[in-house]
Design a protein around this motif. Structure first.
Motif, PDB file in Angstrom:
ATOM      1  N   ARG A  20      -5.928  -6.362  16.155  1.00 59.10           N
ATOM      2  CA  ARG A  20      -4.550  -6.861  16.088  1.00 59.10           C
ATOM      3  C   ARG A  20      -3.623  -5.820  15.468  1.00 59.10           C
ATOM      4  NH1 ARG A  20      -7.171  -8.504  11.649  1.00 59.10           N
ATOM      5  NH2 ARG A  20      -6.066  -8.077   9.725  1.00 59.10           N
ATOM      6  N   ILE A  21      -2.349  -5.974  15.811  1.00 61.09           N
ATOM      7  CA  ILE A  21      -1.324  -5.128  15.187  1.00 61.09           C
ATOM      8  C   ILE A  21      -0.292  -6.058  14.592  1.00 61.09           C
ATOM      9  CG2 ILE A  21       0.443  -3.385  15.627  1.00 61.09           C
ATOM     10  CD1 ILE A  21      -1.365  -2.675  18.137  1.00 61.09           C
ATOM     11  N   GLU A  22       0.027  -5.842  13.324  1.00 57.10           N
ATOM     12  CA  GLU A  22       0.911  -6.790  12.647  1.00 57.10           C
ATOM     13  C   GLU A  22       1.923  -6.059  11.775  1.00 57.10           C
ATOM     14  OE1 GLU A  22      -1.394 -10.677  11.311  1.00 57.10           O
ATOM     15  OE2 GLU A  22      -2.445  -8.846  10.717  1.00 57.10           O
ATOM     16  N   ILE A  23       3.045  -6.739  11.590  1.00 57.62           N
ATOM     17  CA  ILE A  23       3.980  -6.306  10.554  1.00 57.62           C
ATOM     18  C   ILE A  23       3.795  -7.287   9.399  1.00 57.62           C
ATOM     19  CG2 ILE A  23       6.398  -5.923   9.964  1.00 57.62           C
ATOM     20  CD1 ILE A  23       6.939  -5.581  12.998  1.00 57.62           C
ATOM     21  N   LEU A  24       3.361  -6.758   8.265  1.00 56.32           N
ATOM     22  CA  LEU A  24       3.022  -7.639   7.148  1.00 56.32           C
ATOM     23  C   LEU A  24       3.998  -7.452   5.995  1.00 56.32           C
ATOM     24  CD1 LEU A  24      -0.843  -6.948   7.087  1.00 56.32           C
ATOM     25  CD2 LEU A  24       0.332  -8.919   8.109  1.00 56.32           C
ATOM     26  N   PRO A  25       4.210  -8.479   5.191  1.00 53.74           N
ATOM     27  CA  PRO A  25       5.073  -8.311   4.021  1.00 53.74           C
ATOM     28  C   PRO A  25       4.465  -7.296   3.048  1.00 53.74           C
ATOM     29  CG  PRO A  25       4.381 -10.610   4.276  1.00 53.74           C
ATOM     30  CD  PRO A  25       3.626  -9.816   5.289  1.00 53.74           C
ATOM     31  N   ALA A  26       5.337  -6.585   2.365  1.00 50.31           N
ATOM     32  CA  ALA A  26       4.829  -5.557   1.437  1.00 50.31           C
ATOM     33  C   ALA A  26       5.487  -5.667   0.080  1.00 50.31           C
ATOM     34  CB  ALA A  26       5.051  -4.178   2.023  1.00 50.31           C
ATOM     35  N   ALA A  27       6.007  -6.823  -0.211  1.00 54.09           N
ATOM     36  CA  ALA A  27       6.690  -6.995  -1.503  1.00 54.09           C
ATOM     37  C   ALA A  27       5.734  -6.698  -2.660  1.00 54.09           C
ATOM     38  CB  ALA A  27       7.235  -8.421  -1.614  1.00 54.09           C
ATOM     39  N   HIS A  28       4.449  -7.016  -2.449  1.00 58.09           N
ATOM     40  CA  HIS A  28       3.490  -6.839  -3.543  1.00 58.09           C
ATOM     41  C   HIS A  28       3.201  -5.376  -3.857  1.00 58.09           C
ATOM     42  CE1 HIS A  28       1.193  -6.466   0.149  1.00 58.09           C
ATOM     43  NE2 HIS A  28       0.116  -6.086  -0.514  1.00 58.09           N
ATOM     44  N   ILE A  29       3.545  -4.508  -2.932  1.00 60.74           N
ATOM     45  CA  ILE A  29       3.295  -3.075  -3.230  1.00 60.74           C
ATOM     46  C   ILE A  29       4.604  -2.295  -3.375  1.00 60.74           C
ATOM     47  CG2 ILE A  29       0.938  -2.746  -2.342  1.00 60.74           C
ATOM     48  CD1 ILE A  29       2.161  -2.066   0.374  1.00 60.74           C
ATOM     49  N   TRP A  30       5.697  -2.921  -3.077  1.00 61.11           N
ATOM     50  CA  TRP A  30       7.016  -2.256  -3.239  1.00 61.11           C
ATOM     51  C   TRP A  30       7.188  -1.923  -4.724  1.00 61.11           C
ATOM     52  CZ3 TRP A  30       9.796  -0.495   0.699  1.00 61.11           C
ATOM     53  CH2 TRP A  30      11.120  -0.072   0.492  1.00 61.11           C
ATOM     54  N   GLY A  31       7.545  -0.711  -5.025  1.00 58.85           N
ATOM     55  CA  GLY A  31       7.671  -0.293  -6.430  1.00 58.85           C
ATOM     56  C   GLY A  31       6.440   0.436  -6.941  1.00 58.85           C
ATOM     57  N   LYS A  32       5.346   0.304  -6.195  1.00 58.08           N
ATOM     58  CA  LYS A  32       4.139   1.031  -6.627  1.00 58.08           C
ATOM     59  C   LYS A  32       4.219   2.482  -6.164  1.00 58.08           C
ATOM     60  CE  LYS A  32       0.803  -2.820  -6.552  1.00 58.08           C
ATOM     61  NZ  LYS A  32       0.827  -3.090  -7.994  1.00 58.08           N
ATOM     62  N   ASP A  33       3.524   3.336  -6.904  1.00 55.30           N
ATOM     63  CA  ASP A  33       3.531   4.738  -6.485  1.00 55.30           C
ATOM     64  C   ASP A  33       2.533   4.936  -5.339  1.00 55.30           C
ATOM     65  OD1 ASP A  33       0.945   5.362  -7.416  1.00 55.30           O
ATOM     66  OD2 ASP A  33       1.673   6.004  -9.387  1.00 55.30           O
ATOM     67  N   VAL A  34       2.467   6.159  -4.872  1.00 55.22           N
ATOM     68  CA  VAL A  34       1.661   6.454  -3.681  1.00 55.22           C
ATOM     69  C   VAL A  34       0.184   6.170  -3.924  1.00 55.22           C
ATOM     70  CG1 VAL A  34       0.847   8.375  -2.225  1.00 55.22           C
ATOM     71  CG2 VAL A  34       3.293   8.131  -2.742  1.00 55.22           C
ATOM     72  N   HIS A  35      -0.321   6.577  -5.063  1.00 54.54           N
ATOM     73  CA  HIS A  35      -1.746   6.361  -5.340  1.00 54.54           C
ATOM     74  C   HIS A  35      -2.050   4.877  -5.470  1.00 54.54           C
ATOM     75  CE1 HIS A  35      -2.431  10.718  -6.990  1.00 54.54           C
ATOM     76  NE2 HIS A  35      -1.863  10.681  -5.797  1.00 54.54           N
ATOM     77  N   GLN A  36      -1.183   4.181  -6.195  1.00 54.85           N
ATOM     78  CA  GLN A  36      -1.397   2.725  -6.364  1.00 54.85           C
ATOM     79  C   GLN A  36      -1.328   2.017  -5.015  1.00 54.85           C
ATOM     80  OE1 GLN A  36       1.899   2.205  -8.981  1.00 54.85           O
ATOM     81  NE2 GLN A  36       0.683   2.420 -10.857  1.00 54.85           N
ATOM     82  N   THR A  37      -0.368   2.432  -4.200  1.00 56.54           N
ATOM     83  CA  THR A  37      -0.211   1.785  -2.887  1.00 56.54           C
ATOM     84  C   THR A  37      -1.443   2.031  -2.022  1.00 56.54           C
ATOM     85  OG1 THR A  37       2.164   2.154  -3.022  1.00 56.54           O
ATOM     86  CG2 THR A  37       1.278   1.651  -0.847  1.00 56.54           C
ATOM     87  N   THR A  38      -1.894   3.264  -2.026  1.00 56.34           N
ATOM     88  CA  THR A  38      -3.062   3.605  -1.213  1.00 56.34           C
ATOM     89  C   THR A  38      -4.270   2.787  -1.666  1.00 56.34           C
ATOM     90  OG1 THR A  38      -2.180   5.837  -1.018  1.00 56.34           O
ATOM     91  CG2 THR A  38      -4.485   5.541  -0.415  1.00 56.34           C
ATOM     92  N   GLU A  39      -4.463   2.751  -2.972  1.00 55.75           N
ATOM     93  CA  GLU A  39      -5.614   1.995  -3.475  1.00 55.75           C
ATOM     94  C   GLU A  39      -5.486   0.516  -3.135  1.00 55.75           C
ATOM     95  OE1 GLU A  39      -5.571   3.298  -7.552  1.00 55.75           O
ATOM     96  OE2 GLU A  39      -6.088   5.283  -6.759  1.00 55.75           O
ATOM     97  N   ALA A  40      -4.277  -0.019  -3.311  1.00 60.24           N
ATOM     98  CA  ALA A  40      -4.081  -1.451  -3.048  1.00 60.24           C
ATOM     99  C   ALA A  40      -4.385  -1.776  -1.586  1.00 60.24           C
ATOM    100  CB  ALA A  40      -2.647  -1.858  -3.393  1.00 60.24           C
TER     101      ALA A  40
END
Ligand code: SF4
Lengths: 440, 612
Positions: B132-152
């Protein structure tokens, strides 16, 4: 009354020194062999024959190795001058001749040996390479002499030969050549030696040289791409781009390398660097460091009066993005282009390197007939960067620099030497060629 | 051409973030033949889909990320993705290339390119999976840095092939030189792609797939492959230097040839011991933990380093010099630390360094004052301020808000754009153009604004190009030399391979591999033609975006203030600038204003732009 002085001008000394050194670099003299002479008018209006002294080292001529002799009478200078002065004096007396050279051109000397009973009249030498054929008027006389050094017999025969031909060979001794300038005479002995070398290589490759000679003799037009440009004598000091100091250095470096590495005989070949509207062009690519050659800036468009040689440069540029072009007459490639694999009925159409570096840099190098059109040449240059034209020299290109273009004929020479050496040893070239090259 | 060549999947994924629509479009096989992939294909897709005059940070901007045919093969370095967009910094074409592993992972999803347009109402991520291909909400990672986002986004993923491409706070806050990052530290750095993502509320793209590609003519492909490895093992830079010293190994060399910038390009004078402090050799001795490589890279120029407790990657040459000597800073640890921070915040280190250098000069000249800088004494050499400034820029706090606009907008806002060392508003990288005409012309004519790579990687041509080295100060040779180097770079970017392979070879092995892979004719002549076509389309984009020949120039400093090069005073005079630019246009088949002529367009079969 002439002023008896041997105070040579700087220019004359430099000319003899540079040509002398170049002849050693090109290996057409031994340490003391050969001689060079010119007609010269000094500042006071006196005419001289200027000639190297007997036993002088041509690679390291000193001021006192340059002798000034009267052209009209025997004077004291003859004590010191070359033992072949009489021959040179008579050559210099020929119409339109102002310089002469005798060199121990071993390649053409060896290839013109015979084992017939003496005296005899050896067969003339017929070059099969385009430089030799066109610059030496298609044939080089060869004579046997009972006393093949400095003899009156030579002083008679050689000028007679040179009245008809640019160069002549004395069997087992070397070549004499005439010129309007010393550089032209040197050019001719180099071309003669190169022509001999090509034939020697062809023999080592078991190519049917006599058959090839017959074809050249019957139809030089079909055998060669086009006649090389006439040798010019009055433009060697011309430089149209003195301000481009860095490119100038690149030309000088590349020119010296071509000459010293024997990628093309003295003052043969051509090279260019393209600008946007013009190109910088060296019409005598093989330039020893101290001698140089003309460096011109010419429009990129083909003009009336352009030689076929310069036209090829312009046409390649018009059909490509290349920035540099080099055209060399690599003798090893010239010979290799006529090689016929045992069992084949025609010459090869690709040279496949068998050496490590060659086989990775150039998986194959195409060989095309003399009359290949520009479109095909450009196509092949795009894919292979270097193309051997059978009877037309080696064309190489660079996307950026002269040095890049230079690398191709240089590595090609090595590739050919490996192949020739392997063949001479009886090795099976086909077995040695990388399989992947077959389809590329 | 109707038949799909081998090496591609034949599909483009189109995502409209405004409407949430996700569509699949067929890839025109002719575009593979004419534009290959990566930069070339991306540029053409962008050109056909965007009104180039739009605001770079408005929803109409379009992002294209394109893989290339060679990605998915075992060709050396063939894992580089390419992103094109309208640049937030220059307003012209943005075109950014990146190593790492995301691009191969993306191609394995079965697509050759991804086109993103519109703006999501709130932060989103695009999730591309086999099922599947989806557009998902990203509020939970907005504000995180690149490393945190990647890990999350990788946490809990069963599929180990999952890869993340994302922005950090700098992109979210539309810092004009914000980067898009993958593998935590690999950046699509230049031209502000992160700002464009941020403007679309796009935080990340996560991919996982397993589709493979096949090679049509294995023998032909293999001959190119073998040749490429042989040559890579032979050339000094590719066989050892890049691995041993990284690109920072260039610091000493570039200084030796008088090209190392100092204090916002005011001069090129450094003390030897200072340069040694920031050299690749010192980096290797003091901070290097290990070298590593991008996907399928035998060269491995990545620097995995450690400063105190902190581990990270870098610095590379450009980072080292732009944040270092160009700001009069020779503190290796400080430079490395802020490099880590820039990676985490998602910022291009070249523009970051160039912007600080400009701000420092403005401050030293009294144009910027303490009241403008939140009280910070923003002088040259202030390595202690680096981390703080990086954070303020990423979060647009105080002076950081001004700096986040890049040096051109900063200097202009204070009435002195002449102190911004930019071309097309993008910061000049770490080679002084006065030390080489080819370098100067490369910067001037780079379609993306000053860029050492899009500008033809001229330094390699002038100093360590092996047989290809050309004179540094030749007005005659520079235009075609640079045109040809631009072209090689365009092809490398379109093949998805690393620029540094150019130290070992240019087109030949690639031509064989591409012909063998696809079954199409990708001879060297054809690759040159393709490069000329792509360059023309990039130019058309820039002209449509409002850029003119006046943008293809150098800051006045370089024609007025000489530096010493090999004992001689050197500038690039305005006459030299004008002549080289004109000759470059002519070499490209463009008119005096830099418009591709009708004959050029016709010969390159560029055709009309499709309606957006
Ligand atoms: S050389 Fe460096 S940048 Fe290029 S692919 Fe290898 S690791 Fe990545």
């Amino acid at each position: 009354m002439k002023k008896k002085t041997w105070n040579t001008s700087e220019d004359v000394l430099r000319l003899f020194q540079t040509v002398g050194r170049a002849s050693l670099l090109y290996d057409i003299q031994d340490s003391h062999s050969g001689n060079m002479a010119i007609r010269h008018r000094d500042e006071s209006g006196n005419d001289w024959i200027v000639i190297t002294s007997t036993g002088s080292q041509k690679g390291d001529l000193e001021p006192n190795n340059i002798c000034f002799l009267s052209p009209a009478e025997t004077d004291f200078g003859y004590y010191k001058a070359s033992s072949e002065t009489d021959i040179h004096a008579r050559i210099l007396a020929l119409e339109g001749v102002a310089a002469s050279i005798h060199a121990h051109t071993k390649e053409i000397a060896v290839v013109t040996l015979d084992d017939a009973d003496k005296p005899n009249q050896p067969a003339p030498f017929i070059p099969v390479d385009p430089l030799g054929y066109y610059h030496l008027s298609g044939v080089v006389p060869v004579d046997w002499m009972a006393v093949p050094s400095g003899s009156p017999e030579m002083a008679k025969v050689i000028p007679e030969r040179l009245a008809e031909h640019p160069a002549t060979v004395i069997q087992a001794h070397g070549t004499f050549a005439k010129g309007r300038t010393l550089k032209e005479a040197f050019f001719r002995v180099c071309i003669a030696n190169n022509a001999g070398y090509v034939v020697r290589l062809l023999k080592r490759l078991k190519v049917d040289v006599e058959g090839l000679r017959q074809r050249v003799w019957d139809s030089p037009q079909a055998s060669f791409s086009y006649p090389p440009p006439d040798y010019t004598i009055d433009d060697d000091d011309v430089c149209d781009f003195p301000g481009e100091t860095e490119i100038l250095r690149e030309f000088q470096k590349a020119g010296a390398r071509i000459f010293e590495s024997r990628l093309s005989p003295f003052h043969s070949g051509s090279m260019s660097v393209r600008g946007v509207g013009s190109m910088l062009y060296a019409p005598k690519a093989s330039m020893p460091r101290e001698i140089g050659g003309p460096l011109r800036e010419v429009p990129l468009e083909v003009e009336d009066g352009d030689s076929p040689e310069i036209q090829v440069h312009k046409q390649i540029y018009a059909a490509s993005d290349f920035q540099t072009i080099m055209h060399c007459h690599v003798p090893e490639a010239e010979a290799q282009a006529h090689f016929v694999y045992p069992g084949d009925d025609g010459p090869l159409d690709r040279i496949v390197p068998i050496d490590a570096e060659g086989s990775f840099i150039h998986l194959v190098i195409p060989v095309v007939p003399a009359k290949t059109g520009i479109a095909e040449l450009v196509r092949l240059l795009h894919d292979y960067k270097v193309v051997v034209v059978r009877g037309g020299g080696v064309w190489a290109v660079g996307a950026q620099s002269l040095s890049e273009a230079l690398h191709h004929p240089s590595s090609l020479r090595e590739i050919c030497l490996y192949r020739i050496g392997a063949f001479e040893q009886g090795l099976d070239l086909r077995r040695m060629e990388p399989g992947k090259a077959r389809n590329w | 051409m109707s038949e799909l060549p081998w090496g591609v999947h034949g599909k483009i994924l189109e995502v409209d973030l405004s409407s949430g629509r996700i569509e699949e479009a067929p890839l025109d096989p002719g575009q593979v033949a004419d534009y290959i992939g990566g930069r070339g294909l991306g540029t053409r897709l962008l050109y056909d889909r965007i009104d180039a005059s739009c605001d770079a940070l408005c929803p109409d901007n379009v992002i294209v990320i394109a893989a290339a045919p060679l990605i998915g093969t075992n060709a050396p370095t063939a894992g580089r993705g390419h992103m094109v967009f309208k640049s937030a910094l220059s307003g012209g074409i943005g075109s950014s290339n990146c190593g790492g592993t995301w691009a191969p992972a993306f191609k394995s999803t079965g697509y050759d390119a991804l086109v993103i347009r519109g703006r999501a109402a709130s932060p989103v991520l695009i999730d591309i999976r086999p099922e599947r291909i989806e557009i998902l909400p990203a509020a939970h990672i907005w504000g995180k840095d690149v490393h945190q986002t990647t890990e999350a986004l990788q946490a809990g993923e069963a599929d180990r092939r999952t890869r993340v491409l994302c922005i950090g706070p700098a992109g979210e806050n539309r810092v004009r030189f914000a980067a898009v990052m993958n593998d935590r530290n690999r950046a699509y750095g230049r031209g502000g792609p992160g700002a464009v993502w941020g403007s679309k509320n796009l935080k990340a793209i996560r991919v996982a797939g397993q589709k493979k590609i096949q090679v049509k003519d294995k023998e032909r492909y293999q001959s190119g492959l073998e040749q490429s490895f042989y040559l890579l093992k032979q050339a000094p830079a590719t066989k050892r230097l890049l691995r041993d010293l990284g690109t920072a190994g260039l610091v000493e060399l570039i200084n030796l040839i008088n090209m190392l910038p100092h204090r916002n390009f005011l001069d090129n004078r450094h003390r030897d011991e200072d340069v040694e402090n920031v050299s690749g050799e010192t980096l290797a001795k003091k901070l290097l933990q290990r070298a590593a490589g991008c996907y399928l890279c035998p060269m491995g120029c990545q620097r995995h380093t450690r400063v105190g407790d902190k581990k990270g990657e870098g610095p590379e040459y450009e980072t080292m010099v732009m944040i270092g000597p160009d700001c009069d800073i020779y503190d290796l640890e400080a430079i490395t630390r802020v490099n880590y921070l820039c990676n985490e915040l998602g910022m291009d280190t070249i523009s970051f360094g160039g912007t600080l250098a400009c701000a420092m000069e403005l401050f030293e000249r009294g144009i910027l004052q303490a009241k403008d800088t939140d009280g910070l004494e923003l002088r040259f050499g202030r390595s202690d301020l680096l981390d703080e400034l990086a954070r303020r820029i990423a979060f647009r706090q105080g002076i950081g808000d001004r700096l986040a606009e890049g040096s051109y907008r900063l200097a202009r806002a204070f009435g002195h754009p002449e102190f911004s060392m930019t071309i097309k508003k993008q910061e000049i990288p770490a080679y002084d153009p006065r030390a080489s005409f080819t370098q100067a012309l490369g910067y001037m004519t780079s379609p993306t604004g000053a860029c050492h790579l899009k500008g033809g990687y001229a330094v390699s041509l002038a100093f360590f190009g092996g047989t290809k080295e050309i004179p540094r100060f030749s007005l005659l040779q520079s235009p075609i030399g640079i045109r040809n180097m631009h072209n090689l770079g365009i092809i490398q970017d379109s093949l998805g391979v690393c620029r540094f392979t150019g130290y070992a070879f240019s087109y030949d092995p690639w031509a064989r591999m591409m012909s063998g892979l696809t079954g199409l004719d990708f001879s060297t002549a054809r690759l040159e033609e393709i490069a000329n076509r792509i360059a023309a389309v990039e130019r058309l984009f820039n002209l449509a975006a409002g850029l003119t020949e006046a943008d293809d120039t150098l800051p006045a400093r370089f024609s007025r203030e000489p530096i010493l090069v090999a004992g001689e005073e050197r500038v690039v005079s305005t006459n030299a600038v004008a002549r080289m630019r004109m000759d470059y246009y002519r070499a490209r088949g463009w008119d005096e204003q830099g418009n591709p002529t009708p004959a050029t367009l016709e010969s390159l079969a560029i055709g009309k732009r499709k309606s957006p």
